[in-house]
Design an enzyme around this catalytic site. Structure first.
Site, mmCIF file in Angstrom:
data_model
loop_
_atom_site.group_PDB
_atom_site.id
_atom_site.type_symbol
_atom_site.label_atom_id
_atom_site.label_comp_id
_atom_site.label_asym_id
_atom_site.label_seq_id
_atom_site.Cartn_x
_atom_site.Cartn_y
_atom_site.Cartn_z
ATOM 1 C CG HIS A 275 -1.963 -1.105 1.170
ATOM 2 N ND1 HIS A 275 -2.792 -1.346 0.098
ATOM 3 C CD2 HIS A 275 -2.222 -2.078 2.075
ATOM 4 C CE1 HIS A 275 -3.534 -2.414 0.360
ATOM 5 N NE2 HIS A 275 -3.198 -2.886 1.544
ATOM 6 C CG ASP A 326 -5.357 -5.915 -0.401
ATOM 7 O OD1 ASP A 326 -5.355 -6.837 0.430
ATOM 8 O OD2 ASP A 326 -5.364 -4.716 -0.068
#
Ligand SMILES: [Zn+2]
Length: 462
Positions: A275, A326
């Site tokens: 991220h 993800d």
């Protein structure tokens, strides 16, 4: 032999790829007349181009169950965000039996293969039974995930997650009980057993993953890093996904997450920050300076309202980008790649931001393709993501007759793929030289989909 082969940032005609089926690696690449060992079978891939397989460097397979279920909020709730989404994720995590974990993971991995992902980094944090007790075999759920990957034939890096706290200095929440690794030694012992058990698997590697600065005590980080380093394992960690995480870190340690990790000596070329949406320029420079990887998950970051990766600064500082699906809101490497660039365009009100030099100009496609293939392979510590002799034979064929590619030329094809085409252009996928997707289909598809639907039908979320 396909019509075109993607190599060195561009497509090339009159190129064949010879695979050593026994080793699962690419043997030679070149003009067909120069290759073809005597007696070797030559397959003509008509109207297709061959790419390196895409690498999904960050996945939580079980979250595939959440798709479509979190796209609402009660009228009385003024806004939804990552934290409200997390409640649904916890409810799903608590509901799954080991068989469910297998079925959901298997179907999720199959969907990845169909989309052109040949390898996945599974950030695995489901460790305990629904009551928070260790299974008789503590690796029960890890083994289910590994079996699911093996069944469909995707390459997997199992990133064993260390998860000890419900916030900095806070005990785990009751709903986090399945994730618990309360003692560092116990976690490392389990990781050692995993390493030992799977040392000889050709499609499997192991890595370590301290979950985040929220979930792992600061004084564990050095040892986790050293343990992984001694075994040459990759180390992945969620970093600065949310502004609240950064604030919590600043309040506890007087510094933001990347600075904390730098101070603990964790940042190096085997480290991947997942991220990194809420980092400062200084933190981007630290990640880049250390040669660390950064795995962006833009379809998830978009879905969760996380924020936008400062990709230009990270690349400028020397960080290697990778992509990940993800939360499985979307499983499509093409979309993941292009959002790296498109999010930057929206943020900066500019075009052509992430580039590599080619033909005397700066081109977007090679930079995005690199993140989708070699960047991910680097993050997972596997020798894939490139069509070169010696590399793993993880390959993807795409349909040059697909409507989204009409009008292609050798010069425009990479940009069409990286910035416009859907994953439906993928026709065939090989992992370690073995074809797992043929003409868009996987042999186990009907059964895997049926089992997934059964689990999905039983899942009730608040
Ligand atoms: Zn994640």
């Amino acid at each position: 032999m396909p019509d075109l082969v993607y190599r060195g940032g561009a497509f090339h005609a009159d190129t064949a790829v010879e695979v050593d089926a026994g080793a699962g690696r690419i043997l030679r690449v070149g003009p067909v007349a120069d290759l073809a060992s005597p007696g070797a079978a030559v397959e003509r891939l008509e109207a297709r181009a061959l790419l390196p397989g895409f690498v999904n460097a960050h996945s939580h397979a079980f979250q595939r169950l959440l798709r479509g279920r979190t796209q609402w909020r009660p009228a009385s709730v003024p806004h939804a965000d990552f934290w409200s989404w997390r409640e649904a994720m916890y409810a799903a995590a608590l509901a799954l039996s080991p068989e469910d974990v297998y079925h959901v993971s298997r179907f999720c991995f199959l969907e990845m293969l169909r989309a052109g992902y040949t390898a996945v980094g599974e950030f695995h944090y489901l460790h305990r039974d629904p009551d928070g007790r260790r299974y008789d075999d503590p690796l029960e759920l890890a083994q289910r995930v590994v079996a699911a990957a093996a069944e469909v034939g995707i390459r997997v890096a199992l990133l064993n997650v260390c998860y000890a706290a419900g916030g900095i200095g806070k005990p785990l929440l009751p709903e986090q009980r399945r994730f618990a690794t309360p003692e560092l030694d116990g976690f490392l012992d389990d990781s050692a057993v995993l390493l030992e058990a799977y040392a000889k698997e050709s499609l499997l590697t192991i890595g370590l993953a301290p979950h985040s600065v929220r979930a792992v005590p600061r004084d564990w980080l050095k040892e986790l890093h050293a343990w992984a380093g001694r075994r040459e394992l990759v180390l992945h960690m969620h970093v600065a996904e949310q502004a609240a995480e950064v604030e919590e870190c600043r309040a506890a340690y007087s510094k933001p997450p990347v600075e904390l990790l730098a101070e603990e000596g964790v940042l190096d070329t085997r480290f991947t920050a997942v991220h990194a949406t809420h980092i400062s320029l200084e933190e981007a420079a630290r990640l880049g300076g250390a040669g660390a990887g950064v795995c962006a998950c833009p379809t998830t970051e978009r879905d969760l309202g996380d924020g936008i990766l400062p990709a230009e600064e990270l690349v400028g500082a020397g960080a290697a980008l990778a992509i990940g699906s993800d939360s499985q809101a979307v499983i499509d490497p093409f979309e993941e790649m292009r959002l790296l660039e498109y999010h930057e365009r929206l943020r900066r009100l500019r075009r052509v931001v992430l580039t590599e030099p080619r033909n005397g100009r700066l081109e977007v496609a090679p930079a995005l393709m690199h993140a989708g293939t070699a960047g991910g392979a680097r993050a997972l510590g596997i020798d894939a993501g490139r069509i070169e002799p010696g590399a793993l034979a993880d390959l993807v064929a795409i349909d040059l007759a697909h409507p989204s590619l009409a009008g292609w030329s050798a010069d425009t094809l990479a940009a069409m793929l990286a910035l416009s085409a859907p994953a439906a252009v993928v026709t065939d996928v090989w992992v370690g030289g073995r074809r797992r997707i043929e003409q868009g289909r996987h042999a186990a598809e009907a059964e895997a989909a049926a089992a997934f639907r059964r689990v999905a039908a039983q899942l009730a979320l608040p």
